[in-house]
Design a protein around this motif. Sequence first.
Motif, mmCIF file in Angstrom:
data_model
loop_
_atom_site.group_PDB
_atom_site.id
_atom_site.type_symbol
_atom_site.label_atom_id
_atom_site.label_comp_id
_atom_site.label_asym_id
_atom_site.label_seq_id
_atom_site.Cartn_x
_atom_site.Cartn_y
_atom_site.Cartn_z
ATOM 1 N N ILE A 1 2.860 0.277 40.050
ATOM 2 C CA ILE A 1 2.453 -1.076 40.423
ATOM 3 C C ILE A 1 3.522 -2.045 39.933
ATOM 4 O O ILE A 1 3.870 -2.050 38.751
ATOM 5 C CB ILE A 1 1.096 -1.436 39.801
ATOM 6 N N THR A 2 4.045 -2.849 40.827
ATOM 7 C CA THR A 2 5.048 -3.837 40.443
ATOM 8 C C THR A 2 4.515 -5.236 40.745
ATOM 9 O O THR A 2 3.858 -5.476 41.745
ATOM 10 C CB THR A 2 6.362 -3.631 41.212
ATOM 11 N N ILE A 3 4.794 -6.151 39.824
ATOM 12 C CA ILE A 3 4.404 -7.549 40.005
ATOM 13 C C ILE A 3 5.685 -8.366 40.012
ATOM 14 O O ILE A 3 6.513 -8.265 39.101
ATOM 15 C CB ILE A 3 3.479 -8.015 38.860
ATOM 16 N N LYS A 4 5.847 -9.163 41.020
ATOM 17 C CA LYS A 4 7.045 -9.977 41.117
ATOM 18 C C LYS A 4 7.001 -11.094 40.082
ATOM 19 O O LYS A 4 5.940 -11.517 39.634
ATOM 20 C CB LYS A 4 7.171 -10.562 42.518
ATOM 21 N N ASN A 5 8.163 -11.579 39.696
ATOM 22 C CA ASN A 5 8.273 -12.641 38.711
ATOM 23 C C ASN A 5 7.547 -13.915 39.147
ATOM 24 O O ASN A 5 6.998 -14.637 38.322
ATOM 25 C CB ASN A 5 9.732 -12.957 38.422
ATOM 26 N N GLN A 6 7.527 -14.166 40.413
ATOM 27 C CA GLN A 6 6.864 -15.359 40.939
ATOM 28 C C GLN A 6 5.367 -15.325 40.617
ATOM 29 O O GLN A 6 4.798 -16.326 40.187
ATOM 30 C CB GLN A 6 7.081 -15.446 42.445
ATOM 31 N N TYR A 7 4.750 -14.193 40.767
ATOM 32 C CA TYR A 7 3.326 -14.076 40.490
ATOM 33 C C TYR A 7 3.039 -14.158 38.989
ATOM 34 O O TYR A 7 2.018 -14.682 38.577
ATOM 35 C CB TYR A 7 2.759 -12.789 41.077
ATOM 36 N N LEU A 8 3.956 -13.653 38.169
ATOM 37 C CA LEU A 8 3.789 -13.771 36.720
ATOM 38 C C LEU A 8 3.815 -15.236 36.284
ATOM 39 O O LEU A 8 3.060 -15.636 35.404
ATOM 40 C CB LEU A 8 4.881 -12.982 35.990
ATOM 41 N N ILE A 9 4.667 -16.011 36.891
ATOM 42 C CA ILE A 9 4.729 -17.439 36.570
ATOM 43 C C ILE A 9 3.440 -18.128 36.982
ATOM 44 O O ILE A 9 2.876 -18.921 36.228
ATOM 45 C CB ILE A 9 5.951 -18.090 37.250
ATOM 46 N N TYR A 10 2.929 -17.819 38.158
ATOM 47 C CA TYR A 10 1.669 -18.427 38.612
ATOM 48 C C TYR A 10 0.506 -18.030 37.713
ATOM 49 O O TYR A 10 -0.335 -18.863 37.372
ATOM 50 C CB TYR A 10 1.364 -18.025 40.058
#
Length: 56
Positions: free
Chosen positions: A3-12
């Motif tokens: 499972i990978t989470i993009k940096n953009q979603y981590l910021i949100y």
Amino acid sequence: MKITIKNQYLIYIGLLIAFLLRAFNLNYQGLWNDELYTAVTSHPRLSIIEVIDFLK
């Protein structure tokens, strides 16, 4: 399966958590001394004499 989470979603997600934590205890801290003086002395029903007596 990875499972990978993009940096953009981590910021949100981080911003949402920070907002929720800030909004939860928004009125938790009471007034400071200078804010109390301002609140008391700016009351429209107080006369000048009452304000001066309070500040003594």
